[in-house]
Design a protein around this motif. Structure first.
Motif, short mmCIF file in Angstrom:
data_model
loop_
_atom_site.label_atom_id
_atom_site.label_comp_id
_atom_site.label_asym_id
_atom_site.label_seq_id
_atom_site.Cartn_x
_atom_site.Cartn_y
_atom_site.Cartn_z
N ASN A 139 30.09 -18.17 81.06
CA ASN A 139 28.58 -17.68 81.23
C ASN A 139 27.75 -18.43 82.24
OD1 ASN A 139 28.68 -15.97 78.90
ND2 ASN A 139 28.51 -17.65 77.49
N LEU A 140 28.49 -18.71 83.34
CA LEU A 140 27.91 -19.55 84.60
C LEU A 140 26.54 -18.80 85.04
CD1 LEU A 140 27.98 -21.97 86.11
CD2 LEU A 140 29.59 -20.71 87.84
N PRO A 141 26.72 -17.49 85.23
CA PRO A 141 25.29 -16.81 85.67
C PRO A 141 24.09 -16.87 84.61
CG PRO A 141 27.03 -15.01 85.99
CD PRO A 141 27.58 -16.38 85.10
N ALA B 70 27.04 -20.37 73.04
CA ALA B 70 27.42 -19.02 73.01
C ALA B 70 26.06 -18.26 72.89
CB ALA B 70 28.33 -18.70 71.42
N PRO B 71 25.99 -17.05 73.27
CA PRO B 71 24.64 -16.21 73.14
C PRO B 71 24.09 -16.44 71.61
CG PRO B 71 26.32 -14.86 74.23
CD PRO B 71 27.15 -16.13 73.78
N PHE B 72 25.00 -16.40 70.58
CA PHE B 72 24.21 -16.39 69.27
C PHE B 72 23.46 -17.79 69.00
CE2 PHE B 72 24.53 -18.23 64.65
CZ PHE B 72 23.91 -17.01 64.16
N PHE B 73 24.10 -18.93 69.73
CA PHE B 73 23.19 -20.28 69.77
C PHE B 73 21.87 -20.25 70.47
CE2 PHE B 73 27.26 -21.24 68.36
CZ PHE B 73 27.39 -22.37 67.65
N GLY B 74 21.79 -19.10 71.47
CA GLY B 74 20.64 -18.90 72.02
C GLY B 74 19.45 -18.47 71.30
N GLY B 75 19.85 -17.59 70.55
CA GLY B 75 18.80 -17.20 69.28
C GLY B 75 18.55 -18.49 68.41
N LEU C 186 30.01 -29.47 68.74
CA LEU C 186 30.11 -28.17 69.16
C LEU C 186 30.66 -28.30 70.42
CD1 LEU C 186 27.03 -26.31 67.46
CD2 LEU C 186 29.62 -26.02 66.85
N LEU C 187 29.94 -29.20 71.23
CA LEU C 187 30.44 -29.30 72.66
C LEU C 187 31.82 -29.60 72.71
CD1 LEU C 187 27.36 -30.89 74.39
CD2 LEU C 187 28.19 -28.53 74.85
N MET C 188 32.08 -30.87 71.78
CA MET C 188 33.54 -31.09 71.95
C MET C 188 34.62 -30.00 71.68
SD MET C 188 35.22 -34.32 69.96
CE MET C 188 34.95 -33.69 68.37
N ILE C 189 34.15 -29.18 70.53
CA ILE C 189 35.20 -28.14 70.37
C ILE C 189 35.16 -27.07 71.43
CG2 ILE C 189 35.40 -26.16 68.57
CD1 ILE C 189 34.25 -28.05 66.42
N GLY D 52 35.77 -21.06 74.61
CA GLY D 52 35.64 -19.68 74.15
C GLY D 52 35.76 -19.68 72.44
N ALA D 53 36.00 -20.76 72.02
CA ALA D 53 35.99 -21.06 70.53
C ALA D 53 34.76 -20.60 69.72
CB ALA D 53 36.40 -22.29 70.12
N LEU D 54 33.40 -21.04 70.48
CA LEU D 54 32.33 -20.72 69.89
C LEU D 54 32.08 -19.32 69.72
CD1 LEU D 54 30.07 -23.61 71.02
CD2 LEU D 54 31.34 -23.37 68.89
N ASP D 55 32.34 -18.73 71.01
CA ASP D 55 32.28 -17.10 71.07
C ASP D 55 32.86 -16.44 70.06
OD1 ASP D 55 30.43 -17.05 73.17
OD2 ASP D 55 32.07 -17.27 74.67
N LYS D 56 34.36 -16.80 69.71
CA LYS D 56 34.97 -16.24 68.72
C LYS D 56 34.28 -16.47 67.23
CE LYS D 56 39.41 -16.52 71.33
NZ LYS D 56 40.68 -16.90 71.33
N MET D 57 34.01 -17.76 67.09
CA MET D 57 33.26 -18.29 65.70
C MET D 57 32.00 -17.53 65.48
SD MET D 57 32.12 -21.93 64.48
CE MET D 57 30.52 -22.07 65.58
#
Length: 313
Positions: free
Chosen positions: A3-5, A108-113, A267-270, A276-281
């Protein structure tokens, strides 16, 4: 990074907000400096420095017509911040948008919310912290305030005159708050009402004791000087006790702040170990629910630590 952009857009937006605030403060400082130079060139006149130019006037006018805007304006007034409701809301919205893009790109986008929700809480907590900070500063000035009032009343000055003199001699926030009280008294407000509003703006037991002492002495005509002398000694002792308690509990407060930060670090370490682990989670309802529960537990732990360590002096 996937998600660099989004990360670039968020960082750019946050940098833009900070740049606007920096230019805004720089222009305000230059205007005040120029006004001060002009006053000194005119021989030190008594004209007050003009206020800085307010930004987002249209937003501020619309907010003043709403209940939320009036509530925000009242809260800002108790903090002593040089902000309007419109400026505060615009800055908060800009920071929330930046948080959404940055946190969503890093995690991940979910964490943005979740970051937006935490940002809303943080914006409210910031005003509360500023109010508490201002109240603490005022409490630290109370011994000096009572000493000035005692000396003035002992010299034969009326209590109203003593309050106006204290407003001129003391620094902010005591000087500014007493200046408001003196202005209210000058336009016909009663001493009870003016001091009562002061206690409402800066709630503390020490100030309530002082206000009650002044009101009772004004009504009954008691010995104001002796009461203020005794109160000054008590406030000095309480000031030292509060300093010792604050020093003792500093480590506990740091622990309360470190608990949620540890969760973010994990979370950063995982995500670093398995991209991509957080996106899947957070891609399923079960993962999102578990994430929300985990964050709630971290927040609950920090809250309980702060609650247990809270000591009223």
């Amino acid at each position: 990074m996937d998600n660099l952009p989004l990360l670039t857009a968020g960082v750019t937006l946050l940098a833009g907000v900070l740049a606007v605030i920096g230019v805004h403060l720089l222009a305000s400082g230059r205007a005040q400096r120029q006004a001060l130079v002009e006053r000194m060139a005119q021989g030190g006149g008594l004209a007050a420095l003009p206020g800085r130019r307010r930004r987002f006037g249209g937003v501020d006018r619309r907010l003043r017509g709403t209940r939320l805007g009036l509530r925000v304006e009242r809260r800002i007034a108790t903090t002593g911040l040089d902000l309007t409701a419109g400026e505060y809301v615009v800055y908060v919205v800009a920071v929330l948008v930046a948080l959404y893009f940055i946190i969503g790109a890093v995690f991940a986008p979910f964490f943005g919310g979740l970051a937006v929700i935490a940002g809303l809480w943080g914006a409210n907590a910031f005003l509360t912290w500023q109010r508490v900070k201002r109240t603490e500063a005022f409490i630290n000035q109370l011994p000096e305030l009572t000493r000035v009032l005692a000396n003035a009343t002992q010299a034969g000055l009326a209590l109203r005159t003593a309050l106006a003199m204290a407003a001129e001699e003391l620094d902010d926030p005591a000087g500014r708050e007493l200046g408001i009280v003196a202005d209210q008294l000058a336009v016909g407000r009663s001493l009870d009402e003016a001091l009562g509003e002061l206690a409402d703006r800066l709630p503390s037991r020490e100030l309530v004791v002082l206000v009650t002492t002044l009101i009772l002495a004004n009504r009954a005509g008691g010995q104001v000087v002796s009461s203020l002398r005794n109160l000054t000694e008590s406030l000095e002792e309480r000031k030292e006790t509060r300093r010792e308690v604050t020093t003792t509990l500093s480590q506990i407060k740091v622990t309360a702040m470190a608990v949620p930060l540890l969760g973010l670090g994990f979370l950063l370490m995982i995500n670093g170990m398995t991209p991509g682990a957080l996106d899947k989670m957070t891609g399923s309802v079960v993962g999102q629910t578990a994430t929300v529960i985990a964050f709630g537990l971290y927040v609950l732990g920090a809250f309980l630590i702060r609650r247990v360590s809270r000591i009223q002096v």
